[in-house]
Design a protein around this motif. Structure first.
Motif, PDB file in Angstrom:
ATOM      1  N   PHE A 130       0.843  -1.207   0.000  1.00 17.09           N
ATOM      2  CA  PHE A 130       0.000   0.000   0.000  1.00 17.09           C
ATOM      3  C   PHE A 130       0.873   1.251   0.000  1.00 17.09           C
ATOM      4  O   PHE A 130       0.676   2.161  -0.809  1.00 17.09           O
ATOM      5  CB  PHE A 130      -0.911  -0.011   1.225  1.00 17.09           C
ATOM      6  N   PHE A 131       1.853   1.307   0.905  1.00 17.69           N
ATOM      7  CA  PHE A 131       2.740   2.468   0.974  1.00 17.69           C
ATOM      8  C   PHE A 131       3.494   2.657  -0.348  1.00 17.69           C
ATOM      9  O   PHE A 131       3.632   3.779  -0.856  1.00 17.69           O
ATOM     10  CB  PHE A 131       3.738   2.313   2.113  1.00 17.69           C
ATOM     11  N   VAL A 134       1.107   3.905  -3.098  1.00 16.78           N
ATOM     12  CA  VAL A 134       0.738   5.305  -2.860  1.00 16.78           C
ATOM     13  C   VAL A 134       1.807   6.224  -3.443  1.00 16.78           C
ATOM     14  O   VAL A 134       1.506   7.234  -4.088  1.00 16.78           O
ATOM     15  CB  VAL A 134       0.542   5.576  -1.355  1.00 16.78           C
ATOM     16  N   ASN A 138       1.413   8.476  -7.166  1.00 16.28           N
ATOM     17  CA  ASN A 138       1.503   9.933  -7.057  1.00 16.28           C
ATOM     18  C   ASN A 138       2.723  10.539  -7.741  1.00 16.28           C
ATOM     19  O   ASN A 138       2.780  11.761  -7.903  1.00 16.28           O
ATOM     20  CB  ASN A 138       1.479  10.334  -5.574  1.00 16.28           C
ATOM     21  N   ALA A 205      -4.362   1.191  -2.377  1.00 15.23           N
ATOM     22  CA  ALA A 205      -3.640   2.446  -2.576  1.00 15.23           C
ATOM     23  C   ALA A 205      -4.279   3.276  -3.678  1.00 15.23           C
ATOM     24  O   ALA A 205      -4.428   4.500  -3.545  1.00 15.23           O
ATOM     25  CB  ALA A 205      -2.179   2.158  -2.910  1.00 15.23           C
ATOM     26  N   VAL A 206      -4.672   2.618  -4.761  1.00 12.53           N
ATOM     27  CA  VAL A 206      -5.338   3.339  -5.849  1.00 12.53           C
ATOM     28  C   VAL A 206      -6.674   3.898  -5.367  1.00 12.53           C
ATOM     29  O   VAL A 206      -7.033   5.036  -5.678  1.00 12.53           O
ATOM     30  CB  VAL A 206      -5.540   2.411  -7.065  1.00 12.53           C
ATOM     31  N   SER A 208      -7.432   4.787  -2.394  1.00 13.43           N
ATOM     32  CA  SER A 208      -7.184   5.912  -1.487  1.00 13.43           C
ATOM     33  C   SER A 208      -6.909   7.197  -2.254  1.00 13.43           C
ATOM     34  O   SER A 208      -7.159   8.293  -1.750  1.00 13.43           O
ATOM     35  CB  SER A 208      -6.010   5.599  -0.560  1.00 13.43           C
ATOM     36  N   CYS A 209      -6.404   7.056  -3.475  1.00 18.78           N
ATOM     37  CA  CYS A 209      -6.143   8.224  -4.325  1.00 18.78           C
ATOM     38  C   CYS A 209      -7.412   9.039  -4.525  1.00 18.78           C
ATOM     39  O   CYS A 209      -7.387  10.269  -4.503  1.00 18.78           O
ATOM     40  CB  CYS A 209      -5.575   7.760  -5.667  1.00 18.78           C
ATOM     41  N   LYS A 213      -7.619  13.071  -3.419  1.00 19.27           N
ATOM     42  CA  LYS A 213      -7.387  13.932  -4.567  1.00 19.27           C
ATOM     43  C   LYS A 213      -8.698  14.109  -5.309  1.00 19.27           C
ATOM     44  O   LYS A 213      -9.752  13.640  -4.901  1.00 19.27           O
ATOM     45  CB  LYS A 213      -6.303  13.333  -5.462  1.00 19.27           C
ATOM     46  N   CYS A 218      -7.452   9.401 -10.953  1.00 23.10           N
ATOM     47  CA  CYS A 218      -6.986   8.136 -11.505  1.00 23.10           C
ATOM     48  C   CYS A 218      -7.333   8.004 -12.982  1.00 23.10           C
ATOM     49  O   CYS A 218      -7.323   6.910 -13.547  1.00 23.10           O
ATOM     50  CB  CYS A 218      -7.577   6.965 -10.724  1.00 23.10           C
TER      51      CYS A 218
END
Length: 222
Positions: A130-131, A134, A138, A205-206, A208-209, A213, A218
């Protein structure tokens, strides 16, 4: 086929150097050290992004490829080809390490530390990926990791995660990187978690984008 070949060469180089450092550290009784292994992983990823970012996007990781497709930055029809070549590159790298260092028992295979429950390793690998994703999502341009920012940022987060998480799970974050040494060394016991956790972590992670934002963060032109 140039993009797929770039993925094969990049993944081969990454796995050969990273798992090679782990293998040499194993058979020499720790001459490279944990810090040296973590640094090797970070530097080789950074170098391969510089080398192939403009060509294939420098994914080198099936979880990253699937996440880019989920983010609509990469075409789903190309996902199987990328994963095939990434996995082939990883197997080729471990096969050569097997020839060079037959005395090794692991070839850098990934497994939870003694006393660290598999479910904990699953959660750890999910969060590590995930980290990583991310950062990737980005700093990338579309589905491509390109340029100084992407290379340094992605290489640095891999070095960081390998540094602190390596002793617990070997910090894989990459199904192709895990499956090759597991199969060739015969260490398959915990392979399931390294084939599932990275995909889940990358997809989260995607997702969470979209929470932090704009709604179109995406889209292909992001």
């Amino acid at each position: 086929m140039r993009k797929e070949i770039a993925e094969l060469i990049g993944t081969f180089t990454m796995v050969f150097c990273g798992c090679g450092a782990m293998t040499i550290n194993e058979i020499t009784g720790g001459s490279i050290t944990h810090v040296g292994v973590a640094t090797t992983w970070g530097l080789v990823v950074m170098a391969m992004i510089y080398a192939f970012g403009e060509i294939s996007g420098a994914h080198f990781n099936p979880a990253v490829t699937v996440a880019f497709a989920f983010a609509k930055k990469f075409e789903w029809k190309n996902v199987p080809k990328y994963i095939l070549f990434q996995t082939a590159g990883a197997f080729l790298a471990i096969a050569i390490l097997w020839i060079l260092f037959p005395e090794s028992n692991s070839y850098g295979h990934t497994y939870p530390a003694e006393g660290f429950a598999p479910y904990k390793a699953f959660i750890f690998e999910l969060l590590l990926t995930f980290f990583l994703m991310v950062v990737i999502i980005n700093v990338s341009t579309g589905s491509k990791e390109i340029g100084t920012m992407a290379a340094i940022a992605v290489g640095a987060v891999i070095l960081l995660e390998a540094m602190f998480a390596g002793p617990m799970t070997k910090a894989s974050m990459n199904p192709a990187r895990s499956i090759a040494p597991a199969v060739i060394s015969g260490n398959l016991q915990h392979l399931w978690l390294y084939l599932t956790a990275p995909f889940i972590g990358a997809l989260l992670a995607v997702s969470s984008c979209k929470l932090v934002k704009d709604d179109n963060c995406c889209d292909e032109d992001c």
